[in-house]
Write a protein that holds these residues in place. Structure first.
Motif, PDB file in Angstrom:
ATOM      1  N   GLU A   1       1.017  -1.604  -0.253  1.00  0.00           N
ATOM      2  CA  GLU A   1      -0.272   0.145  -0.057  1.00  0.00           C
ATOM      3  C   GLU A   1       0.698   1.231   0.254  1.00  0.00           C
ATOM      4  OE1 GLU A   1      -3.700   0.112   3.091  1.00  0.00           O
ATOM      5  OE2 GLU A   1      -4.310  -2.101   1.878  1.00  0.00           O
ATOM      6  N   GLU A   2       0.072   2.132  -0.091  1.00  0.00           N
ATOM      7  CA  GLU A   2       0.768   3.354  -0.868  1.00  0.00           C
ATOM      8  C   GLU A   2       1.881   4.145   0.343  1.00  0.00           C
ATOM      9  OE1 GLU A   2       0.514   6.095  -3.479  1.00  0.00           O
ATOM     10  OE2 GLU A   2       0.469   4.449  -3.976  1.00  0.00           O
TER      11      GLU A   2
ATOM     12  N   SER B   1      -4.066  -0.403   8.427  1.00  0.00           N
ATOM     13  CA  SER B   1      -5.350  -0.891   9.002  1.00  0.00           C
ATOM     14  C   SER B   1      -6.433  -0.469   8.279  1.00  0.00           C
ATOM     15  CB  SER B   1      -5.989  -0.813  10.371  1.00  0.00           C
ATOM     16  OG  SER B   1      -4.834  -1.269  11.410  1.00  0.00           O
ATOM     17  N   GLY B   2      -7.532  -0.753   7.970  1.00  0.00           N
ATOM     18  CA  GLY B   2      -7.693  -0.348   6.864  1.00  0.00           C
ATOM     19  C   GLY B   2      -7.933  -0.084   5.889  1.00  0.00           C
ATOM     20  N   GLY B   3      -6.894  -0.304   5.064  1.00  0.00           N
ATOM     21  CA  GLY B   3      -6.482  -0.304   3.681  1.00  0.00           C
ATOM     22  C   GLY B   3      -6.931  -1.447   3.074  1.00  0.00           C
TER      23      GLY B   3
ATOM     24  N   GLY C   1      -7.482  11.586   4.768  1.00  0.00           N
ATOM     25  CA  GLY C   1      -7.431  10.783   3.521  1.00  0.00           C
ATOM     26  C   GLY C   1      -6.113   9.706   4.066  1.00  0.00           C
ATOM     27  N   ALA C   2      -5.612  10.137   4.903  1.00  0.00           N
ATOM     28  CA  ALA C   2      -4.345   8.845   5.078  1.00  0.00           C
ATOM     29  C   ALA C   2      -3.668   8.209   5.054  1.00  0.00           C
ATOM     30  CB  ALA C   2      -2.647  10.352   5.800  1.00  0.00           C
ATOM     31  N   PRO C   3      -3.226   7.169   4.857  1.00  0.00           N
ATOM     32  CA  PRO C   3      -2.700   6.058   4.013  1.00  0.00           C
ATOM     33  C   PRO C   3      -3.055   5.656   6.421  1.00  0.00           C
ATOM     34  CG  PRO C   3      -1.698   6.492   2.775  1.00  0.00           C
ATOM     35  CD  PRO C   3      -2.051   7.591   3.177  1.00  0.00           C
ATOM     36  N   GLY C   4      -3.662   5.181   7.419  1.00  0.00           N
ATOM     37  CA  GLY C   4      -3.466   4.622   8.526  1.00  0.00           C
ATOM     38  C   GLY C   4      -4.063   5.774   9.083  1.00  0.00           C
TER      39      GLY C   4
END
Length: 356
Positions: A8-9, A61-63, A160-163
């Motif tokens: 992921e990103e 988490s949640g990705g 909106g950021a990863p994590g």
């Protein structure tokens, strides 16, 4: 072997897993890489039985990557870690219940949708550590000294950021008094390594990050977490509180910082798990009373007795040649970024576990 990594990103420039991907390629294995956050994936064709020997996930988490890994498992593909094990630790509320019901030393945990609901917790249990159940990388985690501080503004973050937490359930756990030093224990397919580092909640406490010896008690707890959750590659954050060790966070596929020859060891473990299956295959989480202390599930060591794994060579002597029969994947695989020049990297934010 043929492997598929879901990256992921947040980890697109991270040495773990990109260095592992490069190492596996250097050993002669075919590694396809999917980037769930920035590519179109025709999942109906990309995920099918026989397409890869194993799928490996490095996500937050949640990705979106976890859904893809679950899809791979649904058609019978091996996943690293086992997908049910990942789901069990990604939801911190679920992880706390599983761990505590299995006898692991985890703080008492409360859950609520709004922080003000935690005001019902007896004031004697404050200070509390409050954090999102679906958060990661320490985002939106805070230490609340008294009930009247529950509605204090939370440190801003990019939603909106990863994590970043998704606005769901919150958990709260009583703060565990400690010296300001965290103990991070990594498990690489049963081999345990301990690292000491500064606690994110005590930044003024200077601690040089380094590998430290494992005590039998810490080794037993770390190994039992792998047994209970069915994990093979994982990290455990442990605090040495006044009443003994306390588990405050569990992470699947962590950074493995300070693990000697981490890239080669993790790469060899991925191959071993792809060949022989992972600890969580063949069953779900044990229920309370179904797992006694020290009892192992498939593929995991008895608590405190890490499973022996082959020594990690520069290249596995028995590594099979890349498969020539696997079908060509029906998706375009973006290249793995080249390794950056050697330079000091900023220390990534540590994941803050409950109880700190």
């Amino acid at each position: 072997m043929r492997l598929c990594f879901l990256v992921e990103e947040q980890y697109r420039h991270d040495g773990m897993p990109l260095d592992v991907i490069r190492q596996l390629g250097a050993w002669g294995h075919q590694v396809d890489v999917l980037w769930p956050g920035r590519s179109l994936i025709p999942i109906s064709e990309a995920i099918r039985a026989g397409s890869h020997d194993a799928w490996v996930l490095k996500t937050v988490s949640g990705g979106p990557g976890l859904t893809l890994l679950e899809a791979a498992a649904s058609v019978g593909l091996t996943t690293v870690n086992d997908v049910r094990a990942i789901r069990g630790v990604r939801d911190k509320a679920l992880a706390a219940v599983i761990a505590r019901s299995s006898g692991l030393p985890v703080p008492v945990t409360y859950a609520a949708a709004r922080p003000q609901e935690f005001a019902e917790i007896p004031e004697a249990e404050f200070p509390l550590v409050v954090k999102p159940a679906d958060g990661s990388s320490g985002r939106a985690v805070r230490l609340v000294a008294t009930p009247d501080r529950l509605l204090d503004p939370v440190e801003p973050y990019d939603a909106g950021a990863p994590g970043a937490p998704g606005g769901g359930l919150l958990i709260a756990q009583p703060y565990v008094p400690n010296s300001g030093t965290d103990l991070k224990v990594y498990s690489v397919a049963g081999q345990l390594y301990a690292t000491e580092r500064c606690s994110p909640l005590h930044p003024a406490h200077a601690v040089r990050e380094r590998q430290v010896p494992l005590t039998p008690e810490i080794a037993r707890i770390a190994a039992e977490i792998g047994t209970v959750f069915g994990l093979d590659l994982y990290g455990v954050d442990i605090l040495l509180g006044p009443d003994g060790p306390v588990v405050v966070d569990i992470n699947d596929f962590p950074s493995f910082r300070q693990v000697p020859d981490a890239v080669a060891r993790v790469s060899a473990a991925v191959l071993e798990l792809a060949r022989n299956g992972t600890a969580g295959q063949g069953g779900g989480f044990p229920t309370a009373g179904s797992l006694t202390a020290g009892q192992a599930t498939t593929g995991q060591p008895t608590a405190g007795q890490p499973r022996a794994t082959p020594a990690t060579p520069a290249a596995p002597a028995t590594a099979p040649a890349p498969s020539t029969q696997a079908p060509t994947p029906p998706f375009t695989v973006p290249p793995v970024p080249p390794a950056p020049p050697a330079a000091p990297r900023p220390r990534p934010a540590a994941s803050i576990g409950g109880g700190r």
